[in-house]
Scaffold this motif. Structure first.
Motif, PDB file in Angstrom:
ATOM      1  N   GLN A  13      62.419  -2.552  57.895  1.00  0.00           N
ATOM      2  CA  GLN A  13      62.154  -1.142  58.204  1.00  0.00           C
ATOM      3  C   GLN A  13      61.961  -0.350  56.902  1.00  0.00           C
ATOM      4  OE1 GLN A  13      62.023  -0.745  61.586  1.00  0.00           O
ATOM      5  NE2 GLN A  13      62.607  -2.912  61.584  1.00  0.00           N
ATOM      6  N   ALA A  14      61.075   0.610  56.957  1.00  0.00           N
ATOM      7  CA  ALA A  14      60.867   1.488  55.793  1.00  0.00           C
ATOM      8  C   ALA A  14      61.890   2.618  55.813  1.00  0.00           C
ATOM      9  CB  ALA A  14      59.457   2.071  55.832  1.00  0.00           C
ATOM     10  N   SER A  15      62.308   3.049  54.629  1.00  0.00           N
ATOM     11  CA  SER A  15      63.164   4.229  54.554  1.00  0.00           C
ATOM     12  C   SER A  15      62.307   5.458  54.824  1.00  0.00           C
ATOM     13  CB  SER A  15      63.797   4.350  53.157  1.00  0.00           C
ATOM     14  OG  SER A  15      64.603   3.235  52.881  1.00  0.00           O
ATOM     15  N   PRO A  16      62.786   6.388  55.667  1.00  0.00           N
ATOM     16  CA  PRO A  16      61.969   7.566  55.973  1.00  0.00           C
ATOM     17  C   PRO A  16      61.818   8.480  54.756  1.00  0.00           C
ATOM     18  CG  PRO A  16      64.141   7.744  56.987  1.00  0.00           C
ATOM     19  CD  PRO A  16      64.065   6.382  56.386  1.00  0.00           C
ATOM     20  N   GLN A  17      60.771   9.280  54.780  1.00  0.00           N
ATOM     21  CA  GLN A  17      60.549  10.257  53.707  1.00  0.00           C
ATOM     22  C   GLN A  17      61.709  11.245  53.649  1.00  0.00           C
ATOM     23  OE1 GLN A  17      57.645  11.118  51.621  1.00  0.00           O
ATOM     24  NE2 GLN A  17      57.163   8.968  51.956  1.00  0.00           N
ATOM     25  N   LEU A  18      62.043  11.687  52.437  1.00  0.00           N
ATOM     26  CA  LEU A  18      63.072  12.721  52.296  1.00  0.00           C
ATOM     27  C   LEU A  18      62.486  14.071  52.678  1.00  0.00           C
ATOM     28  CD1 LEU A  18      64.746  11.718  48.911  1.00  0.00           C
ATOM     29  CD2 LEU A  18      65.600  11.325  51.226  1.00  0.00           C
ATOM     30  N   ALA A  19      63.289  14.862  53.382  1.00  0.00           N
ATOM     31  CA  ALA A  19      62.850  16.199  53.787  1.00  0.00           C
ATOM     32  C   ALA A  19      63.024  17.173  52.630  1.00  0.00           C
ATOM     33  CB  ALA A  19      63.658  16.662  54.987  1.00  0.00           C
ATOM     34  N   GLU A  20      62.272  18.264  52.668  1.00  0.00           N
ATOM     35  CA  GLU A  20      62.371  19.268  51.610  1.00  0.00           C
ATOM     36  C   GLU A  20      63.213  20.469  52.012  1.00  0.00           C
ATOM     37  OE1 GLU A  20      58.485  20.206  50.220  1.00  0.00           O
ATOM     38  OE2 GLU A  20      58.142  18.186  49.440  1.00  0.00           O
ATOM     39  N   ASN A  21      63.494  20.598  53.299  1.00  0.00           N
ATOM     40  CA  ASN A  21      64.349  21.707  53.730  1.00  0.00           C
ATOM     41  C   ASN A  21      65.080  21.318  55.014  1.00  0.00           C
ATOM     42  OD1 ASN A  21      62.587  22.391  56.030  1.00  0.00           O
ATOM     43  ND2 ASN A  21      61.145  22.998  54.423  1.00  0.00           N
ATOM     44  N   VAL A  22      66.087  22.129  55.335  1.00  0.00           N
ATOM     45  CA  VAL A  22      66.949  21.833  56.481  1.00  0.00           C
ATOM     46  C   VAL A  22      66.161  21.809  57.785  1.00  0.00           C
ATOM     47  CG1 VAL A  22      68.798  22.832  57.902  1.00  0.00           C
ATOM     48  CG2 VAL A  22      69.111  22.608  55.441  1.00  0.00           C
ATOM     49  N   GLU A  23      65.189  22.735  57.911  1.00  0.00           N
ATOM     50  CA  GLU A  23      64.431  22.811  59.170  1.00  0.00           C
ATOM     51  C   GLU A  23      63.688  21.498  59.455  1.00  0.00           C
ATOM     52  OE1 GLU A  23      64.455  25.052  56.801  1.00  0.00           O
ATOM     53  OE2 GLU A  23      64.457  27.102  57.594  1.00  0.00           O
ATOM     54  N   GLU A  24      63.132  20.887  58.409  1.00  0.00           N
ATOM     55  CA  GLU A  24      62.325  19.671  58.612  1.00  0.00           C
ATOM     56  C   GLU A  24      63.152  18.396  58.576  1.00  0.00           C
ATOM     57  OE1 GLU A  24      59.395  19.774  55.558  1.00  0.00           O
ATOM     58  OE2 GLU A  24      58.402  21.559  56.331  1.00  0.00           O
ATOM     59  N   ALA A  25      64.400  18.491  58.103  1.00  0.00           N
ATOM     60  CA  ALA A  25      65.202  17.276  57.922  1.00  0.00           C
ATOM     61  C   ALA A  25      65.485  16.610  59.256  1.00  0.00           C
ATOM     62  CB  ALA A  25      66.509  17.625  57.215  1.00  0.00           C
ATOM     63  N   ARG A  26      65.299  15.294  59.273  1.00  0.00           N
ATOM     64  CA  ARG A  26      65.594  14.515  60.479  1.00  0.00           C
ATOM     65  C   ARG A  26      67.059  14.118  60.461  1.00  0.00           C
ATOM     66  NH1 ARG A  26      62.167   9.420  60.349  1.00  0.00           N
ATOM     67  NH2 ARG A  26      63.670   8.898  61.953  1.00  0.00           N
ATOM     68  N   ILE A  27      67.632  14.061  61.651  1.00  0.00           N
ATOM     69  CA  ILE A  27      69.025  13.625  61.752  1.00  0.00           C
ATOM     70  C   ILE A  27      69.012  12.103  61.848  1.00  0.00           C
ATOM     71  CG2 ILE A  27      71.061  13.687  63.218  1.00  0.00           C
ATOM     72  CD1 ILE A  27      70.359  16.620  63.806  1.00  0.00           C
ATOM     73  N   GLY A  28      69.460  11.449  60.797  1.00  0.00           N
ATOM     74  CA  GLY A  28      69.492   9.981  60.787  1.00  0.00           C
ATOM     75  C   GLY A  28      68.497   9.382  59.813  1.00  0.00           C
ATOM     76  N   GLY A  29      68.611   8.068  59.630  1.00  0.00           N
ATOM     77  CA  GLY A  29      67.649   7.351  58.798  1.00  0.00           C
ATOM     78  C   GLY A  29      68.070   7.129  57.354  1.00  0.00           C
ATOM     79  N   HIS A  30      69.293   7.554  56.997  1.00  0.00           N
ATOM     80  CA  HIS A  30      69.703   7.409  55.601  1.00  0.00           C
ATOM     81  C   HIS A  30      70.425   6.093  55.315  1.00  0.00           C
ATOM     82  CE1 HIS A  30      68.380  11.405  54.740  1.00  0.00           C
ATOM     83  NE2 HIS A  30      69.066  11.865  55.758  1.00  0.00           N
ATOM     84  N   GLY A  31      70.873   5.411  56.364  1.00  0.00           N
ATOM     85  CA  GLY A  31      71.619   4.178  56.160  1.00  0.00           C
ATOM     86  C   GLY A  31      70.851   3.144  55.354  1.00  0.00           C
ATOM     87  N   LEU A  32      69.589   2.947  55.699  1.00  0.00           N
ATOM     88  CA  LEU A  32      68.762   1.957  54.980  1.00  0.00           C
ATOM     89  C   LEU A  32      68.601   2.355  53.510  1.00  0.00           C
ATOM     90  CD1 LEU A  32      65.949   1.161  57.521  1.00  0.00           C
ATOM     91  CD2 LEU A  32      67.465  -0.491  56.419  1.00  0.00           C
ATOM     92  N   ARG A  33      68.433   3.651  53.278  1.00  0.00           N
ATOM     93  CA  ARG A  33      68.274   4.123  51.900  1.00  0.00           C
ATOM     94  C   ARG A  33      69.532   3.797  51.079  1.00  0.00           C
ATOM     95  NH1 ARG A  33      64.477   7.550  50.828  1.00  0.00           N
ATOM     96  NH2 ARG A  33      64.482   8.415  52.928  1.00  0.00           N
ATOM     97  N   PHE A  34      70.705   3.986  51.707  1.00  0.00           N
ATOM     98  CA  PHE A  34      71.960   3.682  51.004  1.00  0.00           C
ATOM     99  C   PHE A  34      72.062   2.180  50.721  1.00  0.00           C
ATOM    100  CE2 PHE A  34      73.896   7.550  53.284  1.00  0.00           C
ATOM    101  CZ  PHE A  34      73.422   8.387  52.308  1.00  0.00           C
ATOM    102  N   MET A  35      71.719   1.369  51.708  1.00  0.00           N
ATOM    103  CA  MET A  35      71.803  -0.091  51.508  1.00  0.00           C
ATOM    104  C   MET A  35      70.891  -0.519  50.373  1.00  0.00           C
ATOM    105  SD  MET A  35      72.227  -1.777  55.294  1.00  0.00           S
ATOM    106  CE  MET A  35      71.840  -0.558  56.518  1.00  0.00           C
ATOM    107  N   ARG A  36      69.703   0.016  50.330  1.00  0.00           N
ATOM    108  CA  ARG A  36      68.759  -0.372  49.265  1.00  0.00           C
ATOM    109  C   ARG A  36      69.228   0.119  47.903  1.00  0.00           C
ATOM    110  NH1 ARG A  36      64.386   0.415  53.617  1.00  0.00           N
ATOM    111  NH2 ARG A  36      63.935  -1.767  54.069  1.00  0.00           N
TER     112      ARG A  36
END
Lengths: 155, 100
Positions: free
Chosen positions: A99-122
């Motif tokens: 799975q690809a790590s999702p793009q980082l959001a630039e502000n709270v409104e656009e930020a997705r809830i979830g998807g950071h676990g893979l980024r931490f593992m990598r």
């Protein structure tokens, strides 16, 4: 590359498919770390990576299944300076390493809830491998110097 | 996990200590949302006593951040330990929140 025999399992822990079990896993890792004098940063990164992987298995791995969940964690040493945890579960086949790590959001409104676990593992792991063995997922997480563990998590 | 609340006028400081992990994420989110609904000022989350955070803890902060942004109120964080700051940097949360 020549294949080497798998590193022996040094300790294991069986847990239920319940997110509250993550507290027991953290306590198990911290006890191992204390016994074997792991570096604090290595323990932090491994603990975080194991939690992220387990949260995914527990939350999604048994959706629409009717068999009893089985989740086992195994501790091993792939190299003298590296720590390995293998998570084995009988949930639906899922390869997080693909799975690809999702793009980082630039502000709270656009930020997705979830998807950071893979980024931490990598970020925190030196190696990260997946295999489907029979009806089980085997996810191998290795913390240690990258050069020493290169390919150690590969099936 | 422990959360202590201090009120300063209409603003609230939540002093959090312990682990912001998956088992603690729901009570942490509930405390944040209770603080949001029980006052109309800004909220500061003091993380000096937090030594571990996972994506579940971040998720609770993001839910609260979205609610505060909708209400046009300020949510800030302060006193992050270095390894907690690193988690915020990796996840991009350092740019989503004001960090004092």
């Amino acid at each position: 590359m020549t294949s080497s025999p798998p590193s022996p399992r040094l300790s294991s822990l069986t847990i239920a498919a319940d997110v509250d079990e993550i507290s027991r896993v953290s306590a198990w890792l911290e006890e191992l770390g204390e016994q074997e004098d792991w570096a604090q940063q290595m323990l932090f990164g491994l603990e975080l990576s194991v939690e992220e992987a387990l949260a995914n298995v527990i939350t999604h791995g048994f959706e629409n299944t009717c068999h009893d969940p089985e989740i086992v964690l195994e501790y091993f040493r792939p190299a003298p300076e590296a720590i390995g945890i293998r998570i084995i579960d009988n949930g639906v086949a899922f390869d997080p390493t693909a799975q690809a790590s999702p793009q980082l959001a630039e502000n709270v409104e656009e930020a997705r809830i979830g998807g950071h676990g893979l980024r931490f593992m990598r970020h925190y792991l030196s190696d990260f491998g997946y295999a489907r063995v029979g009806d089980r997922n085997e996810l191998t997480l290795i913390a240690g110097p990258k050069a020493a563990t290169d390919g150690a998590a590969s099936p | 996990m422990q959360i202590d609340r201090e009120q300063a006028g209409s603003d609230v400081v939540l002093k959090v200590s312990g682990r912001l992990d998956t088992p603690n994420a729901k009570p942490f989110e509930a405390s944040l949302m209770e603080a949001i609904s029980s006052t109309d000022g800004g909220i500061t989350v003091d993380l000096a006593g937090v030594d571990y955070v996972s994506s579940s803890g971040l998720r609770a902060l993001l839910v609260a951040g979205k609610a505060m942004r909708t209400a046009k109120r300020d949510l800030a964080l302060r006193s992050l330990q270095p390894q907690i700051r690193e988690v915020f940097d990796i996840s991009g949360f350092s740019t989503l929140f004001e960090i004092k």
